[in-house]
Design an enzyme around this catalytic site. Structure first.
Site, PDB file in Angstrom:
ATOM      1  CG  ASP A  35      -2.162  -0.868   0.956  1.00 22.26           C
ATOM      2  OD1 ASP A  35      -2.134  -1.636  -0.030  1.00 22.26           O
ATOM      3  OD2 ASP A  35      -3.140  -0.789   1.720  1.00 22.26           O
ATOM      4  CG  ASN A  60      -7.817  -3.868  -2.298  1.00 22.47           C
ATOM      5  OD1 ASN A  60      -8.682  -3.003  -2.354  1.00 22.47           O
ATOM      6  ND2 ASN A  60      -8.042  -5.060  -1.780  1.00 22.47           N
ATOM      7  N   GLY A 103      -6.962   1.627   0.037  1.00 24.82           N
ATOM      8  CA  GLY A 103      -7.972   2.653   0.330  1.00 24.82           C
ATOM      9  C   GLY A 103      -7.312   3.913   0.852  1.00 24.82           C
ATOM     10  CB  SER A 160     -15.203   4.652   4.459  1.00 29.32           C
ATOM     11  OG  SER A 160     -13.817   4.848   4.579  1.00 29.32           O
ATOM     12  CD  GLN A 181      -9.672   4.548   3.875  1.00 28.52           C
ATOM     13  OE1 GLN A 181      -9.964   4.507   2.690  1.00 28.52           O
ATOM     14  NE2 GLN A 181      -8.961   3.609   4.460  1.00 28.52           N
ATOM     15  CG  ASP A 194      -8.453  -1.890  10.085  1.00 29.19           C
ATOM     16  OD1 ASP A 194      -9.571  -2.155   9.588  1.00 29.19           O
ATOM     17  OD2 ASP A 194      -7.665  -1.066   9.599  1.00 29.19           O
ATOM     18  CE  LYS A 208     -12.544  -0.879   7.243  1.00 34.12           C
ATOM     19  NZ  LYS A 208     -11.538  -0.028   7.774  1.00 34.12           N
ATOM     20  CD  GLU A 209      -7.971  -4.071   3.206  1.00 33.42           C
ATOM     21  OE1 GLU A 209      -9.049  -3.951   3.833  1.00 33.42           O
ATOM     22  OE2 GLU A 209      -6.947  -3.423   3.493  1.00 33.42           O
ATOM     23  CG  HIS A 268      -3.683  -6.765   5.181  1.00 32.14           C
ATOM     24  ND1 HIS A 268      -3.191  -5.772   5.964  1.00 32.14           N
ATOM     25  CD2 HIS A 268      -4.897  -6.324   4.785  1.00 32.14           C
ATOM     26  CE1 HIS A 268      -4.048  -4.776   6.011  1.00 32.14           C
ATOM     27  NE2 HIS A 268      -5.097  -5.091   5.304  1.00 32.14           N
ATOM     28  NE  ARG A 269      -5.936  -4.437   9.231  1.00 34.67           N
ATOM     29  CZ  ARG A 269      -4.703  -4.131   9.597  1.00 34.67           C
ATOM     30  NH1 ARG A 269      -3.988  -4.979  10.291  1.00 34.67           N
ATOM     31  NH2 ARG A 269      -4.164  -2.970   9.268  1.00 34.67           N
ATOM     32  CE  LYS A 326      -4.847  -3.568   1.053  1.00 33.64           C
ATOM     33  NZ  LYS A 326      -5.017  -2.278   1.661  1.00 33.64           N
ATOM     34  N   GLY A 356      19.934 -40.108  -0.945  1.00 31.06           N
ATOM     35  CA  GLY A 356      20.152 -40.927  -2.135  1.00 31.06           C
ATOM     36  C   GLY A 356      21.577 -40.811  -2.617  1.00 31.06           C
ATOM     37  N   GLY A 404      19.783 -36.382  -8.172  1.00 30.22           N
ATOM     38  CA  GLY A 404      18.889 -35.222  -8.317  1.00 30.22           C
ATOM     39  C   GLY A 404      18.330 -34.752  -6.990  1.00 30.22           C
ATOM     40  N   GLY A 438      19.482 -32.647  -4.709  1.00 28.17           N
ATOM     41  CA  GLY A 438      19.550 -31.201  -4.474  1.00 28.17           C
ATOM     42  C   GLY A 438      18.495 -30.481  -5.300  1.00 28.17           C
ATOM     43  CB  THR A 439      17.550 -30.837  -8.862  1.00 29.96           C
ATOM     44  OG1 THR A 439      18.916 -30.839  -9.253  1.00 29.96           O
ATOM     45  CG2 THR A 439      16.718 -30.097  -9.878  1.00 29.96           C
TER      46      THR A 439
HETATM   47  N1  LIG Z   1      14.533 -36.097 -12.658  1.00 32.48           N
HETATM   48  C1  LIG Z   1      15.548 -35.567 -13.329  1.00 32.48           C
HETATM   49  N2  LIG Z   1      15.592 -35.659 -14.641  1.00 32.48           N
HETATM   50  C2  LIG Z   1      16.605 -35.133 -15.334  1.00 32.48           C
HETATM   51  N3  LIG Z   1      17.655 -34.482 -14.784  1.00 32.48           N
HETATM   52  C3  LIG Z   1      17.657 -34.340 -13.478  1.00 32.48           C
HETATM   53  C4  LIG Z   1      16.619 -34.872 -12.681  1.00 32.48           C
HETATM   54  N4  LIG Z   1      16.896 -34.590 -11.417  1.00 32.48           N
HETATM   55  C5  LIG Z   1      18.070 -33.908 -11.436  1.00 32.48           C
HETATM   56  N5  LIG Z   1      18.523 -33.767 -12.667  1.00 32.48           N
HETATM   57  C6  LIG Z   1      19.762 -33.111 -13.091  1.00 32.48           C
HETATM   58  O1  LIG Z   1      20.800 -33.941 -12.649  1.00 32.48           O
HETATM   59  C7  LIG Z   1      21.903 -33.151 -12.251  1.00 32.48           C
HETATM   60  C8  LIG Z   1      22.337 -33.599 -10.857  1.00 32.48           C
HETATM   61  O2  LIG Z   1      21.327 -33.232  -9.950  1.00 32.48           O
HETATM   62  P1  LIG Z   1      21.653 -32.765  -8.472  1.00 32.48           P
HETATM   63  O3  LIG Z   1      22.862 -31.926  -8.456  1.00 32.48           O
HETATM   64  O4  LIG Z   1      20.397 -32.240  -7.938  1.00 32.48           O
HETATM   65  O5  LIG Z   1      21.980 -34.163  -7.819  1.00 32.48           O
HETATM   66  P2  LIG Z   1      22.409 -34.511  -6.342  1.00 32.48           P
HETATM   67  O6  LIG Z   1      21.824 -35.838  -6.052  1.00 32.48           O
HETATM   68  O7  LIG Z   1      22.079 -33.422  -5.419  1.00 32.48           O
HETATM   69  O8  LIG Z   1      23.965 -34.636  -6.527  1.00 32.48           O
HETATM   70  P3  LIG Z   1      25.122 -34.665  -5.411  1.00 32.48           P
HETATM   71  O9  LIG Z   1      24.780 -35.739  -4.470  1.00 32.48           O
HETATM   72  O10 LIG Z   1      26.336 -34.977  -6.161  1.00 32.48           O
HETATM   73  O11 LIG Z   1      25.145 -33.323  -4.798  1.00 32.48           O
HETATM   74  C9  LIG Z   1      21.460 -31.703 -12.336  1.00 32.48           C
HETATM   75  O12 LIG Z   1      21.983 -31.158 -13.536  1.00 32.48           O
HETATM   76  C10 LIG Z   1      19.965 -31.791 -12.412  1.00 32.48           C
HETATM   77  O13 LIG Z   1      19.405 -30.745 -13.172  1.00 32.48           O
END
Ligand SMILES: Nc1ncnc2c1ncn2[C@@H]1O[C@H](COP(=O)(O)OP(=O)(O)OP(=O)(O)O)[C@@H](O)[C@H]1O
Ligand SMILES: Nc1ccn([C@H]2C[C@H](O)[C@@H](COP(=O)(O)O)O2)c(=O)n1
Length: 669
Positions: free
Chosen positions: A52, A94, A96, A174, A176, A321, A348-349, A395-396, A423, A448, A453, A455-456
Site C-alpha cells: 500500500d 487495493n 484505500g 468510511s 476515509q 481493523d 474493506k479489502e 492481509h488481516r 499489504k 540418495g 537429483g 539437491g534439485t
Molecule cells: N529427474 C531428473 N531428470 C533429469 N535431470 C535431473 C533430474 N533430477 C536432477 N537432474 C539433473 O541432474 C543433475 C544432478 O542433480 P543434483 O545436483 O540435484 O543431484 P544430487 O543428487 O544433489 O547430486 P550430489 O549428491 O552430487 O550433490 C542436475 O543437472 C539436475 O538438473
C-alpha cells in the site's frame, strides 16, 4: 516474505521474546501525501514498506515529487500545492488509504487524472466522497460503475469552488472520506472551509490520526464534536522537516493476542501507551479478555492472564481493523464473544464479516453473523478441524488466522496465499516464527546416491512449501576444502583436527551461495575432486559428530527440506516424510556429464560413472551413517522422470501426510 500457494503453520505451543513491528500503514500513507502536498523536504523515519505504501509512493513520483531512499529513511520533496505533472494515470492497487485521499487532493490540484485499482478496489464505495467533491464544484466521472472507482478527475480552478456553504460528507460508511477532505481542503483555504459530517461518524480514531498529522504539517483544524470541522482561512502546508512513523497498532494486535494466548512475556516494540493510533485501544479489549498487559511510551509487554480467555461483548467501532483479531481469540474463550458495530468490515479489502464467519466455521466454530455484528462460539479441544484458510487477498484475515495454530488439538493451520500480508506487514510470518515455539518443525528428508537429483528436487520442494533448505553435502564439501587448505588428509590420523575444522567452520549460506570466511566457495566445492574429498571426510566419525548440531540447527519454522545421505536415518529420524531418491548409474553419470559440460568443465562419461560408483560404494559401506534408505522411506526412482514429475510426486506424498482436505499440488505423474 512467503510467496507460496499456501503456508502450513505447524501446531504452536508458546511464545516468548521481542518483536519490533513495521510502521503504521495509516500514518505512513497520510505522512506521504501530506509531505507531497507541503512545501519543502520531509525526511520520514520508519516508514512502512509494503504494497500500500509502494502504491502511494509510485503515484507521488508520477505526480512529480522527488523521492530519495536513504538508510531507513525516505526524503520526499513536496509539490508546495502546485502540480508539476498535470496529467497521469495512477494505479492504486487495493490501497484505500491512497485511493480516497488522492482522489480528493487531485480534484483540487487542477489536473487531468485517471485513478484505478485492482478489481476489489472497483467494488469499494467512493460515491460519498465524490458527491462531497462534486458539491464543492470538482469535476469527477465514474469510468465504471457509478459510486465506485475507476475515476476520471478533470481540472478545475480553486476560484471556481463553492466554499461558502459547509461541505457535507457521510461519515457512516468510511471515515476515509472525511480524512480525504481534511487533507485536501487546506489546498483551497483562501477562506474558512467547513465540513459537516452526515450520519454517525465511524472509526473516529482514524480522524484523530488525520488531525494530529495535519497539525504536524501546519494545519490546525477546528473541531466541533465529531460533526463539524473547520479548516481556517490561510492554512498552508509546511513540512515539519523530520517525522517518525510509529509502528502499526493494528499489526500489534496479532502479537498482543499471541501474548494473551500463549506467552509468559512477549515484548512488542515500536508502539505503546503514547500511540496516536486508535487501534492501540485493542489493548483494552485484549485485557478484557484476560490478557496481562504492561506498557511504556512505545512498548507493550503481554502475557497470558485468564485462561481460557474471557468471552466479551464489545462495540468495536473504535477498533475496526484490530477487532478481527478478537474474533479468532474468541475461539479460546469461555463463552460466545460478540463484536458489534462492525458494518465497515463489509467494505474493506473483502467483506470481512463474511470472510471471518466462513473461515472460523471451517475450523469447526459455530458463528453467527449479521449486517454489523459477528458472534463467535469457543471451540472445545475435540471440535477443532484442520482447515485451509482462504484469505480473500486480505492481509488481516491471513494474520489473525495464524493464531489458530495454538489450538489444543495440535492441528496445523494452512493459510492460502500468505503473500497477501504484503499489504501492511510483509514479514509477518517471519516475525511470528521468530517468537513462537512449535510442537515440532516438519522436515522432508531426501537421501540418495550421487547425482540422483536430490539437491534439485529438495530446492524445488522447499520453494513450493516456503521451507528452509539444507544441503548437507555442502557441509562435508566445505569441510573437505578446509582440510585441503589446512594441508591435512582424510585419514584417521587427522580426524580430530578435521573434526575441529568442521565444528568451527566460518560458513554462511547466502542467497544460494556458500561463503567460507566471507569467500564465495560455491564453485570450488562443486568439482568432482571436492565431492570425493567430501566423501572421504564424511567417513570419519568425529567429523560427522562435529557437523550434527549444525545440521539440526537448520530445522526452523515453518519447515525444512534436507538432502544428503543420512538425513532420514540419523539427523532427522522423526521426519514425517523421507524419500530415498535413486536413478540408474548410467542416467546419473549422463546428468552429471551434462551438468559439468554446461559449466564448461570437460570430462568423460566413463570416468564420471566410475567416480560416482566409487563414491556411492564408499558412502554406503562406511561404518557410521552409511548411505541407505531409512526403514520408513518412500523410494523414488527418477530414471525416467522429469524434474517436475519428481517434484510433483514428493509434493503429493507430502500432501497425503497432511490433514488438509483440498489437494493443493498438481497431479502425480
Ligand atoms: N529427474 C531428473 N531428470 C533429469 N535431470 C535431473 C533430474 N533430477 C536432477 N537432474 C539433473 O541432474 C543433475 C544432478 O542433480 P543434483 O545436483 O540435484 O543431484 P544430487 O543428487 O544433489 O547430486 P550430489 O549428491 O552430487 O550433490 C542436475 O543437472 C539436475 O538438473
Ligand atoms: N548427509 C550427508 C551428505 C553428504 N555426505 C557426504 C557423502 C557425499 O559423497 C559427499 C558430498 O555430498 P553431495 O554434495 O554430493 O550430496 O558428502 C554424507 O556423508 N552425508
Amino acid at each position: 516474505m512467503f510467496s507460496t500457494e499456501f503456508l502450513d503453520i505447524p501446531p504452536l505451543t508458546e511464545a516468548a521474546g521481542t518483536v519490533r513491528l513495521p510502521g503504521s500503514k495509516s500514518i505512513s500513507n497520510r505522512v506521504l501525501l501530506l509531505a507531497a502536498l507541503a512545501s519543502g523536504t520531509t525526511t520520514v523515519h520508519d516508514l512502512l514498506d509494503s504494497d500500500d505504501t509502494r502504491v502511494m509512493l509510485t503515484a507521488l513520483a508520477q505526480l512529480g515529487c522527488r523521492i530519495e531512499q536513504g538508510d531507513g529513511t525516505l526524503r520526499i520533496t513536496g509539490l508546495g500545492g502546485k502540480l508539476s505533472t498535470p496529467q497521469a494515470k495512477l494505479f492504486m492497487g487495493n490501497a484505500g488509504t491512497a485511493m480516497r485521499p488522492l482522489t480528493a487532493a487531485l480534484s483540487l490540484l487542477g489536473g487531468d487524472f485517471e485513478l484505478s485499482g485492482v478489481p476489489r478496489m472497483h467494488e469499494r464505495p467512493i460515491g460519498d466522497l465524490v458527491d462531497a467533491l462534486t458539491q464543492l464544484g470538482c469535476h469527477i466521472d465514474y469510468l465504471g460503475n457509478p459510486g465506485y472507482p475507476p475515476l476520471r478527475i478533470h481540472p478545475v480552478t480553486l476560484q471556481s469552488l463553492h466554499l461558502d456553504a459547509p461541505i457535507r460528507v457521510r461519515g457512516d460508511v468510511s471515515s476515509q472520506f472525511l480524512t480525504a477532505l481534511l487533507m485536501a481542503l487546506p489546498l483551497a483555504s483562501y477562506r474558512d472551509i467547513t465540513i459537516d459530517v452526515v450520519g454517525e461518524l465511524i472509526s473516529k480514531p482514524y480522524i484523530e490520526i488525520t488531525l494530529n498529522l495535519l497539525a504536524r504539517f501546519g494545519i490546525h483544524v477546528r473541531r466541533e464534536g465529531w460533526q463539524r470541522f473547520t479548516i481556517p482561512a490561510g492554512s498552508q502546508y509546511q513540512s515539519p522537516g523530520e517525522i517518525h512513523v510509529e509502528a502499526d497498532a493494528s499489526s500489534a494486535s496479532y502479537f498482543i493476542a499471541l501474548g494473551a494466548i500463549a506467552s509468559e512475556g512477549l515484548r512488542i516494540e515500536g508502539v505503546g501507551a503514547e500511540s496516536i493510533q486508535g487501534d492501540i485501544r485493542f489493548v483494552e479489549a485484549a485485557a478484557q479478555m484476560g490478557a496481562r498487559i504492561q506498557s511504556g511510551p512505545n512498548w507493550l509487554q503481554v502475557s497470558r492472564g485468564a485462561w481460557p480467555l474471557k468471552a466479551i461483548t464489545l462495540d468495536c467501532n473504535h477498533i475496526p481493523d484490530a477487532a478481527m483479531t478478537l474474533a479468532v481469540m474468541a475461539l479460546y474463550a469461555d463463552g460466545p464473544t460478540t463484536l458489534t458495530n462492525i458494518a465497515s468490515w463489509r467494505v474493506k479489502e473483502t467483506d470481512r464479516i463474511d470472510a471471518m464467519a466462513n473461515e472460523l466455521a471451517k475450523l469447526g466454530a459455530k458463528v453467527e453473523a449479521g449486517p454489523d455484528f459477528i458472534r463467535v462460539f469457543p471451540l472445545p479441544a475435540d471440535g477443532w478441524r484442520a482447515a485451509s484458510i482462504k484469505t480473500y487477498d486480505d492481509h488481516r484475515v491471513a494474520m489473525c488466522f495464524s493464531l489458530a495454530a495454538f489450538n489444543p488439538a495440535s492441528i496445523p493451520v494452512r493459510v492460502l496465499d500468505p503473500h497477501c500480508v504484503a499489504k501492511t506487514f510483509p514479514d509477518y510470518f517471519e516475525t511470528l516464527f521468530s517468537v513462537v515455539k512449535p510442537l515440532s518443525v516438519p522436515v522432508i528428508c531426501i537421501d540418495g546416491p550421487t547425482a540422483s537429483g536430490k539437491g534439485t528436487l529438495a530446492v524445488e520442494v522447499a520453494h513450493e512449501l516456503g521451507y528452509h533448505y539444507l544441503d548437507s553435502g555442502a557441509l562435508y564439501r566445505v569441510t573437505g576444502l578446509a582440510m585441503r587448505r589446512a594441508g591435512l588428509d582424510a585419514d584417521p590420523a587427522h580426524e580430530t583436527q578435521i573434526a575441529d575444522l568442521a565444528r568451527t567452520l566460518p560458513l554462511r549460506f547466502d542467497a544460494g551461495k556458500a561463503m567460507l570466511a566471507g569467500e564465495d566457495v560455491t564453485d570450488a566445492i562443486r568439482s568432482e575432486a571436492a565431492g570425493m574429498d567430501a566423501s572421504r571426510v564424511s567417513a570419519l566419525p568425529a567429523v560427522r559428530a562435529a557437523l550434527t548440531e549444525l545440521q539440526i540447527s537448520f530445522r526452523r519454522l515453518p519447515g525444512l527440506v534436507a538432502d544428503g545421505r543420512d538425513m532420514g536415518t540419523v539427523i532427522f529420524p522423526d521426519a514425517p516424510l523421507k524419500v530415498f531418491l535413486t536413478a540408474s548409474a548410467a542416467q546419473r553419470a549422463e546428468r552429471r556429464h551434462k551438468q559439468l559440460i554446461s559449466k564448461g568443465i570437460s570430462t568423460t562419461l566413463d570416468s564420471l560413472r566410475s567416480d560416482l560408483e566409487a563414491r556411492d560404494l564408499r558412502d554406503s559401506s562406511r561404518s557410521v551413517a552409511p548411505l541407505k534408505p531409512a526403514e520408513d522411506a518412500r523410494r523414488l526412482d527418477n530414471s525416467t522422470l522429469s524434474i517436475e514429475q519428481s517434484v510433483d510426486q514428493v509434493l503429493n506424498w507430502w500432501q497425503q501426510a497432511q490433514p488438509f482436505q483440498a489437494a493443493p499440488t498438481k497431479a502425480s505423474p
